[in-house]
Design a protein around this motif. Structure first.
Motif, mmCIF file in Angstrom:
data_model
loop_
_atom_site.group_PDB
_atom_site.id
_atom_site.type_symbol
_atom_site.label_atom_id
_atom_site.label_comp_id
_atom_site.label_asym_id
_atom_site.label_seq_id
_atom_site.Cartn_x
_atom_site.Cartn_y
_atom_site.Cartn_z
ATOM 1 N N VAL A 65 2.752 -8.056 2.955
ATOM 2 C CA VAL A 65 3.935 -7.342 3.417
ATOM 3 C C VAL A 65 5.129 -8.281 3.363
ATOM 4 N N GLU B 204 11.021 -10.314 -1.838
ATOM 5 C CA GLU B 204 9.974 -9.609 -2.574
ATOM 6 C C GLU B 204 9.468 -10.432 -3.752
ATOM 7 N N ARG C 2 -1.268 -5.742 -4.360
ATOM 8 C CA ARG C 2 -0.417 -4.655 -3.911
ATOM 9 C C ARG C 2 0.492 -5.208 -2.815
ATOM 10 N N SER D 100 4.118 -4.333 -0.100
ATOM 11 C CA SER D 100 5.046 -3.366 0.465
ATOM 12 C C SER D 100 6.096 -4.121 1.269
ATOM 13 N N THR E 163 3.606 -1.586 8.623
ATOM 14 C CA THR E 163 3.665 -1.592 7.161
ATOM 15 C C THR E 163 2.326 -1.994 6.567
ATOM 16 N N LEU F 101 0.015 0.184 4.030
ATOM 17 C CA LEU F 101 -0.367 -0.378 2.736
ATOM 18 C C LEU F 101 -1.881 -0.309 2.544
#
Length: 212
Positions: A100, A118, A142, A144, A152, A156
């Motif tokens: 996250v 990010e 993956r 988020s 979050t 996810l």
């Protein structure tokens, strides 16, 4: 003021102040000790040897999948990965690394900062994927973005669970030989908070101990 009011309660002010200072130094020393121990785990990254060819196979949604909740690339996350390989040999076909990108609303300075955050999280996840594929297993990641890591993170994991029905979530938690109340106050319980919510949704979740 303490000198003039010493007999009228000034001594109590000095006792409270010095006690507070001592507590602050003890807390700081504890965090330094933990940081040094984690740094030793990071040194293990340089000692990992690869005996297999790099696995280039894609992850398969129908295969048993280990979902690892990690933050930055460090010995902490690698310790979780190696613990899974040691405790569940040959069971998991896929390894999905989930993270996250937590946006601090108090330090938010614009969209560029979010993009940089990010990108940093993405680079860390790519390192985990590269390491796992060098160990011989299909891997992917993956991620988020959100302001609350628990909320979050649970969302996810829920999405990953839909994509990989035969998945199990793994996360890590620092453990100490002699657990004290101070340890619970100084170290977050994020792993257990996520585990409780995922268990309520009947998503298998295991907290792996990271012994210091």
């Amino acid at each position: 003021t303490s000198y003039e009011k010493f007999r009228e309660g000034g001594w109590m002010t000095l006792v409270i102040t010095f006690s507070f200072i001592i507590i602050c130094y003890l807390i700081r020393g504890h965090y330094r000790w933990v940081r040094n121990r984690i740094r030793k785990m990071d040194e293990l990254l340089a000692d990992i040897t690869f005996t297999r060819e790099v696995n280039r196979e894609p992850v398969l949604t129908g295969k048993p999948t280990a979902v690892l909740l990690v933050s930055d690339f460090s010995g902490f996350g690698v310790h979780i990965l190696l613990s899974i390989l040691r405790n569940f040999p040959g069971f998991y076909h896929n390894f999905i690394f989930a993270s996250v990108a937590v946006v601090d609303s108090g330090a938010f300075k614009g969209t560029d900062e979010v993009k940089n955050l990010e990108e940093s999280v993405k680079r860390s996840l790519e390192k985990y994927v590269e390491l796992t594929r060098k160990l011989g297993f299909p891997a992917d990641y993956r991620m988020s973005t959100g302001t609350d890591v628990v909320e979050t993170g649970v969302t996810l994991c829920r999405d990953i669970r839909k994509e990989f029905p035969r998945s199990m979530v793994f996360t890590g938690q620092l453990v100490f030989r002699q657990e004290r109340l101070l340890h619970k106050m100084l170290h977050n319980e994020t792993a257990f908070a996520i585990q409780r919510q995922l268990h309520w949704e009947e998503t298998p979740t295991m907290v792996m101990p990271i012994r210091l």
